[in-house]
Design an enzyme around this catalytic site. Structure first.
Site, mmCIF file in Angstrom:
data_model
loop_
_atom_site.group_PDB
_atom_site.id
_atom_site.type_symbol
_atom_site.label_atom_id
_atom_site.label_comp_id
_atom_site.label_asym_id
_atom_site.label_seq_id
_atom_site.Cartn_x
_atom_site.Cartn_y
_atom_site.Cartn_z
ATOM 1 N N ASP A 1 19.331 -48.118 36.806
ATOM 2 C CA ASP A 1 20.126 -48.646 37.909
ATOM 3 C C ASP A 1 19.216 -48.800 39.128
ATOM 4 O OD1 ASP A 1 23.023 -49.044 39.003
ATOM 5 O OD2 ASP A 1 22.022 -47.754 40.467
ATOM 6 N N ASN B 1 20.963 -56.473 48.960
ATOM 7 C CA ASN B 1 21.578 -57.806 48.907
ATOM 8 C C ASN B 1 22.161 -58.189 50.261
ATOM 9 O OD1 ASN B 1 21.297 -59.276 46.565
ATOM 10 N ND2 ASN B 1 23.082 -58.428 45.551
ATOM 11 N N HIS C 1 21.663 -62.815 48.637
ATOM 12 C CA HIS C 1 21.793 -62.804 47.171
ATOM 13 C C HIS C 1 20.683 -63.580 46.467
ATOM 14 C CE1 HIS C 1 25.597 -60.653 46.850
ATOM 15 N NE2 HIS C 1 25.921 -61.253 47.995
ATOM 16 N N GLU D 1 23.401 -54.584 38.721
ATOM 17 C CA GLU D 1 21.998 -54.187 38.889
ATOM 18 C C GLU D 1 21.654 -53.063 37.916
ATOM 19 O OE1 GLU D 1 24.265 -51.404 41.528
ATOM 20 O OE2 GLU D 1 24.427 -53.515 41.089
#
Length: 196
Positions: free
Chosen positions: A118, A126, A131, A161
């Site tokens: 992760d 972000n 993005h 993610e």
């Protein structure tokens, strides 16, 4: 299928016609009757032959269409298992691969390990950089993880993610080493802003 059914009907009608013609020829017909029967047999044979050629052409065309549909289906099937952004297998493909690998590990009595990766604070990243940059980061992460795992290992995008790596024939100690290599790489990785 309609044409094939019609061809079957035409063939049955032709066979019946030939049987009738043979019976007529065995009844001692006159030369003119023989001539007419032979002419009719030739005409019917030509008609059936032409119909058969038409069907054959349509079957070839249908086979081509079916081959194209099969290729399209295989492409759609493949695309359904690939994450569109990163180009690696998606969650669905991961689920299928994990089920298969668990079965293989049980059958072969081999080790099987799973890594879940992760990216920390990705939402904040972000929000701060946008993005589009986030998408580039995800692609970069995938590229580097690929370099750090072996060829038979299975990397997939597990979620936004999150990534998963299936490590077949890998005991816990080996999985810990792989995980630490990945963690250590990204701990020291630096992001550079590239102007376009």
């Amino acid at each position: 299928l309609k044409e094939v059914t019609e061809l079957t009907g035409q063939t049955e009608r032709y066979e019946s016609f030939i049987s009738g013609s043979v019976k007529m020829l065995s009844d001692n017909p006159s030369p003119d009757e023989v001539k007419n029967i032979v002419k009719t047999i030739i005409d019917e044979t030509k008609t059936l032959g032409n119909y058969g050629k038409t069907i054959q052409t349509k079957l070839v065309e249908t086979t081509d269409v079916l081959e194209n549909l099969k290729k399209d289906f295989e492409q759609v099937k493949t695309e359904a298992l690939v994450d569109f952004l990163t180009g690696i297998p998606n969650r669905k493909a991961f689920d299928q691969a994990l089920t298969e690998q668990i079965g293989d590990a049980k059958t072969d009595m081999k080790s099987l390990s799973l890594l879940l990766i992760d990216i920390d604070h990705f939402k904040r990243f972000n929000d701060e950089f946008g993005h589009l940059v986030g998408d580039h980061v995800l692609k970069f992460v995938v590229k580097k993880i690929r370099e750090l795992v072996k060829g038979r290992d299975f990397l997939a995008r597990f979620g936004g993610e999150e990534f998963a790596v299936i490590l077949p024939q890998t005991p816990l100690e080996g999985a810990q080493t792989v995980a630490e290599n990945i963690r250590s790489y990204f701990e020291h990785a630096k992001l550079k802003e590239i102007s376009t």
